[in-house]
Motif scaffolding. Sequence first.
Motif, PDB file in Angstrom:
ATOM      1  N   ARG A 223      60.094  83.780  25.513  1.00  0.00           N
ATOM      2  CA  ARG A 223      59.828  83.485  27.059  1.00  0.00           C
ATOM      3  C   ARG A 223      58.896  84.884  27.326  1.00  0.00           C
ATOM      4  NH1 ARG A 223      63.576  81.223  30.791  1.00  0.00           N
ATOM      5  NH2 ARG A 223      64.298  79.497  29.829  1.00  0.00           N
ATOM      6  N   ARG A 224      59.254  86.155  26.740  1.00  0.00           N
ATOM      7  CA  ARG A 224      58.272  87.330  26.958  1.00  0.00           C
ATOM      8  C   ARG A 224      56.957  87.046  26.712  1.00  0.00           C
ATOM      9  NH1 ARG A 224      62.180  92.407  25.847  1.00  0.00           N
ATOM     10  NH2 ARG A 224      64.078  91.760  27.338  1.00  0.00           N
ATOM     11  N   ASP A 225      56.948  86.661  25.339  1.00  0.00           N
ATOM     12  CA  ASP A 225      55.675  86.278  24.963  1.00  0.00           C
ATOM     13  C   ASP A 225      54.658  85.148  25.802  1.00  0.00           C
ATOM     14  OD1 ASP A 225      56.168  88.051  22.766  1.00  0.00           O
ATOM     15  OD2 ASP A 225      56.616  86.120  21.448  1.00  0.00           O
ATOM     16  N   GLU A 226      55.588  84.276  26.370  1.00  0.00           N
ATOM     17  CA  GLU A 226      54.952  83.147  27.390  1.00  0.00           C
ATOM     18  C   GLU A 226      54.322  83.860  28.477  1.00  0.00           C
ATOM     19  OE1 GLU A 226      55.953  78.589  28.864  1.00  0.00           O
ATOM     20  OE2 GLU A 226      57.473  80.283  28.726  1.00  0.00           O
ATOM     21  N   LYS A 227      55.221  84.721  29.085  1.00  0.00           N
ATOM     22  CA  LYS A 227      54.699  85.343  30.241  1.00  0.00           C
ATOM     23  C   LYS A 227      53.735  86.448  30.375  1.00  0.00           C
ATOM     24  CE  LYS A 227      59.035  86.730  31.761  1.00  0.00           C
ATOM     25  NZ  LYS A 227      59.871  87.619  32.747  1.00  0.00           N
ATOM     26  N   THR A 228      53.757  87.067  28.861  1.00  0.00           N
ATOM     27  CA  THR A 228      52.645  88.337  28.762  1.00  0.00           C
ATOM     28  C   THR A 228      51.566  87.916  28.079  1.00  0.00           C
ATOM     29  OG1 THR A 228      53.799  88.967  26.667  1.00  0.00           O
ATOM     30  CG2 THR A 228      54.776  90.045  28.604  1.00  0.00           C
ATOM     31  N   GLY A 229      51.049  86.599  27.430  1.00  0.00           N
ATOM     32  CA  GLY A 229      50.070  86.334  27.005  1.00  0.00           C
ATOM     33  C   GLY A 229      49.208  85.484  28.013  1.00  0.00           C
ATOM     34  N   PRO A 230      48.028  85.183  27.522  1.00  0.00           N
ATOM     35  CA  PRO A 230      47.089  84.182  28.166  1.00  0.00           C
ATOM     36  C   PRO A 230      47.692  82.978  28.608  1.00  0.00           C
ATOM     37  CG  PRO A 230      46.058  85.011  26.337  1.00  0.00           C
ATOM     38  CD  PRO A 230      47.500  85.063  26.015  1.00  0.00           C
ATOM     39  N   LEU A 231      47.251  82.362  29.667  1.00  0.00           N
ATOM     40  CA  LEU A 231      47.971  80.951  30.381  1.00  0.00           C
ATOM     41  C   LEU A 231      47.123  80.156  29.391  1.00  0.00           C
ATOM     42  CD1 LEU A 231      49.421  79.988  32.657  1.00  0.00           C
ATOM     43  CD2 LEU A 231      47.183  79.746  33.922  1.00  0.00           C
ATOM     44  N   GLY A 232      47.855  78.949  28.954  1.00  0.00           N
ATOM     45  CA  GLY A 232      47.610  78.119  27.739  1.00  0.00           C
ATOM     46  C   GLY A 232      46.931  77.128  28.448  1.00  0.00           C
ATOM     47  N   LEU A 233      45.419  77.203  28.883  1.00  0.00           N
ATOM     48  CA  LEU A 233      44.716  76.117  29.312  1.00  0.00           C
ATOM     49  C   LEU A 233      43.186  76.182  28.697  1.00  0.00           C
ATOM     50  CD1 LEU A 233      45.429  76.045  33.275  1.00  0.00           C
ATOM     51  CD2 LEU A 233      46.388  74.670  31.598  1.00  0.00           C
ATOM     52  N   ASN A 234      42.919  75.146  28.300  1.00  0.00           N
ATOM     53  CA  ASN A 234      41.422  75.265  27.612  1.00  0.00           C
ATOM     54  C   ASN A 234      40.393  75.136  28.952  1.00  0.00           C
ATOM     55  OD1 ASN A 234      40.953  72.236  28.545  1.00  0.00           O
ATOM     56  ND2 ASN A 234      41.880  71.537  26.725  1.00  0.00           N
ATOM     57  N   ALA A 235      39.227  75.019  28.495  1.00  0.00           N
ATOM     58  CA  ALA A 235      38.159  75.268  29.568  1.00  0.00           C
ATOM     59  C   ALA A 235      38.176  74.130  30.587  1.00  0.00           C
ATOM     60  CB  ALA A 235      36.696  75.127  29.031  1.00  0.00           C
ATOM     61  N   ILE A 236      38.424  72.938  30.157  1.00  0.00           N
ATOM     62  CA  ILE A 236      38.266  71.795  30.900  1.00  0.00           C
ATOM     63  C   ILE A 236      39.607  71.765  31.845  1.00  0.00           C
ATOM     64  CG2 ILE A 236      38.397  69.060  31.095  1.00  0.00           C
ATOM     65  CD1 ILE A 236      36.870  69.123  28.260  1.00  0.00           C
ATOM     66  N   GLU A 237      40.721  72.060  31.356  1.00  0.00           N
ATOM     67  CA  GLU A 237      41.980  72.136  31.972  1.00  0.00           C
ATOM     68  C   GLU A 237      41.937  73.229  33.109  1.00  0.00           C
ATOM     69  OE1 GLU A 237      45.215  70.755  28.575  1.00  0.00           O
ATOM     70  OE2 GLU A 237      44.619  73.016  28.567  1.00  0.00           O
ATOM     71  N   GLN A 238      41.228  74.296  32.686  1.00  0.00           N
ATOM     72  CA  GLN A 238      41.157  75.462  33.903  1.00  0.00           C
ATOM     73  C   GLN A 238      40.269  74.861  34.980  1.00  0.00           C
ATOM     74  OE1 GLN A 238      40.257  79.365  32.960  1.00  0.00           O
ATOM     75  NE2 GLN A 238      41.204  79.329  31.087  1.00  0.00           N
ATOM     76  N   MET A 239      39.089  74.228  34.602  1.00  0.00           N
ATOM     77  CA  MET A 239      38.167  73.725  35.666  1.00  0.00           C
ATOM     78  C   MET A 239      38.989  72.707  36.489  1.00  0.00           C
ATOM     79  SD  MET A 239      34.580  71.465  35.321  1.00  0.00           S
ATOM     80  CE  MET A 239      35.347  70.130  34.971  1.00  0.00           C
ATOM     81  N   MET A 240      39.612  71.775  35.942  1.00  0.00           N
ATOM     82  CA  MET A 240      40.174  70.968  36.629  1.00  0.00           C
ATOM     83  C   MET A 240      41.383  71.421  37.641  1.00  0.00           C
ATOM     84  SD  MET A 240      40.627  67.669  34.058  1.00  0.00           S
ATOM     85  CE  MET A 240      41.530  66.460  35.206  1.00  0.00           C
ATOM     86  N   ALA A 241      42.123  72.363  37.018  1.00  0.00           N
ATOM     87  CA  ALA A 241      43.252  72.977  37.747  1.00  0.00           C
ATOM     88  C   ALA A 241      42.815  74.162  38.890  1.00  0.00           C
ATOM     89  CB  ALA A 241      44.063  73.934  36.851  1.00  0.00           C
ATOM     90  N   PHE A 242      41.536  74.689  38.668  1.00  0.00           N
ATOM     91  CA  PHE A 242      41.119  75.430  39.599  1.00  0.00           C
ATOM     92  C   PHE A 242      40.204  75.304  40.599  1.00  0.00           C
ATOM     93  CE2 PHE A 242      42.812  78.221  35.787  1.00  0.00           C
ATOM     94  CZ  PHE A 242      44.143  78.697  36.377  1.00  0.00           C
ATOM     95  N   GLU A 243      39.044  74.648  39.988  1.00  0.00           N
ATOM     96  CA  GLU A 243      38.067  74.594  40.961  1.00  0.00           C
ATOM     97  C   GLU A 243      38.504  73.186  42.141  1.00  0.00           C
ATOM     98  OE1 GLU A 243      35.518  76.118  40.824  1.00  0.00           O
ATOM     99  OE2 GLU A 243      36.145  77.182  39.277  1.00  0.00           O
ATOM    100  N   THR A 244      39.186  72.243  41.471  1.00  0.00           N
ATOM    101  CA  THR A 244      39.672  71.335  42.622  1.00  0.00           C
ATOM    102  C   THR A 244      40.746  71.861  43.713  1.00  0.00           C
ATOM    103  OG1 THR A 244      39.596  69.526  40.736  1.00  0.00           O
ATOM    104  CG2 THR A 244      40.765  69.103  42.646  1.00  0.00           C
ATOM    105  N   ALA A 245      41.273  72.787  42.941  1.00  0.00           N
ATOM    106  CA  ALA A 245      42.318  73.446  43.923  1.00  0.00           C
ATOM    107  C   ALA A 245      41.697  74.285  44.938  1.00  0.00           C
ATOM    108  CB  ALA A 245      43.517  74.454  43.012  1.00  0.00           C
ATOM    109  N   LYS A 246      40.515  75.117  44.388  1.00  0.00           N
ATOM    110  CA  LYS A 246      40.008  75.877  45.556  1.00  0.00           C
ATOM    111  C   LYS A 246      39.381  75.015  46.588  1.00  0.00           C
ATOM    112  CE  LYS A 246      37.614  78.326  42.174  1.00  0.00           C
ATOM    113  NZ  LYS A 246      36.819  79.256  41.871  1.00  0.00           N
ATOM    114  N   GLY A 247      38.970  73.978  46.294  1.00  0.00           N
ATOM    115  CA  GLY A 247      38.270  73.117  47.232  1.00  0.00           C
ATOM    116  C   GLY A 247      39.196  72.678  48.172  1.00  0.00           C
ATOM    117  N   TYR A 248      40.381  72.156  47.792  1.00  0.00           N
ATOM    118  CA  TYR A 248      41.348  71.528  48.712  1.00  0.00           C
ATOM    119  C   TYR A 248      42.014  72.773  49.437  1.00  0.00           C
ATOM    120  CZ  TYR A 248      45.821  69.563  50.027  1.00  0.00           C
ATOM    121  OH  TYR A 248      47.094  69.334  50.831  1.00  0.00           O
TER     122      TYR A 248
END
Length: 724
Positions: A223-248
Motif C-alpha cells: 500500500r505504501r509503495d503504491e502511495k509513495t511511487g509514481p502514478l501508474g499511467l503511460n503517456a497516452i493515458e496521462q494525456m487522456m486523463a489530464f488534458e480532457t479533464a482540464k478542458g472540461y
Amino acid sequence: MIYQGNAISVSRGAGGSEGRADDNVATLIFDLQGESINKLSSAVVAELEAAVKAIRAEQGLTGLMIGSAKQAFIVGADITEFHGLFDKGEQYLVDMNLRVHDIFNAIEDLPFPTVTAINGLALGGGCEVALATDFRVMAEGARLGLPETKLGIVPGWGGCVRLPRLIGADNAIEWIAGGTENKAESALTMGAVDAVVPADQLEAAALALLTRANRGELNYQARRDEKTGPLGLNAIEQMMAFETAKGYVAGKAGKHYPAPVEAIKVIQKGAGEGRARAQAIEAKTFAKLALSDVAFNLVGLFLNDQVVKKKAGKYEKQAAAINQTAVLGAGIMGGGIAYQSASKGTPILMKDIKEEAIELGLKEVRKLFTKQVERGKFTTGEMAEKLTHIRPTLSYGDFAHVDLVVEAVVENPKVKDAVLTEVEGWVDEEAILTSNTSTISITRLAENLKRPENFCGMHFFNPVHRMPLVEVIRGEKTSDAAVAATVAYARAMGKTPIVVNDCPGFLVNRVLFPYFGGFNLLLAQGADFQRVDKVMEAFGWPMGPAYLLDVVGMDIAVHAGEVMAEGFPERMKHADETAIQVMYDNDRLGQKNDKGFYAYQQDKKGKPQKVTDETAIALVERVVTSHKTFSDDDIIARMMVPLCLEAVRCLEDGIVDSPAEADMALIYGIGFPPFRGGALRYIDAMGLGEFVTLADGLAEELGALYAPTAKLRDMARSGETFYR
C-alpha cells in the motif's frame, strides 16, 4: 499514556476486546478541548508532530489507530488562520506545507501498519491525515472529501499526491476539482477506504485490519509503495486523463476560479514523480494560489458565512418551536415556499381564494419534487411522503394550530394589509405572521395589526428552491421572539437567514437598484446594453443587468424602482424616462412574456433562451440623450460604484449589522461574484482612498448616486477598512 496535549492524546492499548495484543497498538485520538469540532490549527499540527515523535520513540508497538472523540473526525484546517498565514508570503507557505508533509510522511513511514477510523466528516486536512495511513475504515454516515478548491486553493498536505494513487487519476480529479463531500459507500467503491461499518463497530473493524496486516494477510507495505511511487499511467493515458479533464473543468469552473484546473496540473506534474518531488510541486502551487485575490476573497467568504450562521444560531436557540406553518397565496411563489418547507420536514398549509391558484401551486410543488427524484435526491416513496406535508386549502379552518404564517400574495400594500389583518383573527395569539414582500415597509404593513410585535418580513428570493438567502426584516414594533422564530423557520427550510432593519427595499433590493440606476445612465449616454451585459458577465456576475431585468420582470422592476425613488429621491429618482420604463410601457416584461431587452425562445428542454431583438434596440434609442464612448473599466465603474456605495449606506444606517452580513446577503441574494468577496470587500481590495476618488469623479458628472458618504471619506483619510 504515550502523549497528552490539548487536542491530541496517544495511549497504548485499544478497545480491550482482543486481549494482550491490543496493548501493542497505539491509539491517537483527536479531541480539541473547548471546541465542538476537531480542526487542524497551527497549534494542533504542532501537537501532531510531537505525538508522532513520541509514537516513533515508543518500544514494542505493532500498530497505530487514529480516531476522533468528537462527532466529526477532522473538518479540516483552521480557516480562521488562513488570512494571517497568507500574509506571510509564498516561501513561508511552501515551508509550512513541507513541514506538515514531513509529519504526515512520518506517519506513513512508521515501522508497523496504521489505520484511520473515520467516524464522521473527514475533510481537507482531515482527509489528508487519513490518506497518510495504510488503511481507512468509515462509519456508514461519515463523509470524506477535499474541498480546498472551493477556497481558491488546492489540497496542500498530500491530497493531490496520495488520492490519485489510491483511487486513480480520473476519480481523484472529480473529487478534488469538484470539492465534493463523498459518502462512505462511494469512498468504498472508489477504493479510498477499505471498509464501511456501523459506527459502533468502527474501532473493532479498524483493529481487525491491523491484526490482519500483522499476520501477513494484508500487505501494508505494498500500500505504501503504491502511495509513495509514481502514478501508474503511460503517456497516452496521462494525456487522456489530464488534458480532457482540464478542458472540461475549466469550462465548468470558469476563468475566475483557477484552483480546480491548477489541482489537475499538480496531479499531472507529479504523476511521474516519487513522493517527495510530487509533494514539493503541490506545496508550491498551494502557496501561489494562496496569495491570489480569489483565495483571499473565498476564504473571507467562508469566514463571513460562519459569522452569519453563528448569529442565526443564537436566534434559533431563543425561538419557540415551529411545528406547523402556512403560506397565503399559492401560485409559483407560494408553491415554491410550500415545497421548500415540506421537503425539509415542516408541514405547511397552502391557502388561496381560488381553486386554480391552488392547482398552480401544487403543479409547481410536484414539478420540483419530480426534478429531485430524477436527480436521485429523493426516492418516489420519499416524494410521496413529503407531499403529505403540504395541505392545500381554501379556508382558514385549520389555522388555529399554525405556528407561523408566510403571506405571499401580490406585491400590493392594500391587498397584503387585508390578508394579514384577516389571518390574524384566525391564528393563535402566539403565532408569528410574516410577509414575503420585496419592497413594502414592514412597519407600514403592521399598522393595522392587533399584535404588531408578532409580525416581521420574510423575504424569499426567486426561485425559492435555488436561492439560499432569506431576508428577515424587523419592523419598528417587531419583537425579538418573532425574529427568532422566523430565523429558526428559515434555517429549518435549509435557507440562510440574515436579519435586517426596515427601509425601502430592505437590504438587497436597496443595494441592487442603484446598480440598475447606473445601467439606466449608461444607456442614456449611448452605451450598448448587450455590451454592458457582456462586460458585467466577464466581471463575474451570473448575468448582465439587461438580462437580469428580463428575468426579474420589468413590471416588478418598475414597481420596486418607484418605491426606491420615493424612499431615496435624491439619488434614486429619475428625472428622465429610463430604458426600463420604456420596456414596461411597451409591454416588454421580460421572460414572463418572452420579450424584454431580449426576445426569448424555448430550447429543447423548455428553457427560455435569449436572442437579440432589434425592436428592443430601437426602443432603447428613445432614451439616448448623448453618445459617449465607454471602455470596459468605465462600464464596470459606472455599474459597481453606486451598488457599493449603497451597501456602505446600509451599513452606516444600521439596516444591516456587519460587513460580513451585508456581503453575504449580496452574494446569496443577487449573485454578487463570490470570488470578489462582496461589495465591501471589493472596496477594501480597491482601497478606500482610490474608491472615493473614483466615486467623486463620477459624481461630478452623474450626481448623488455616485457621491461617497462623509463617513466613507473619513475612513479613507484615516486608512481604515471594512475588514481587519
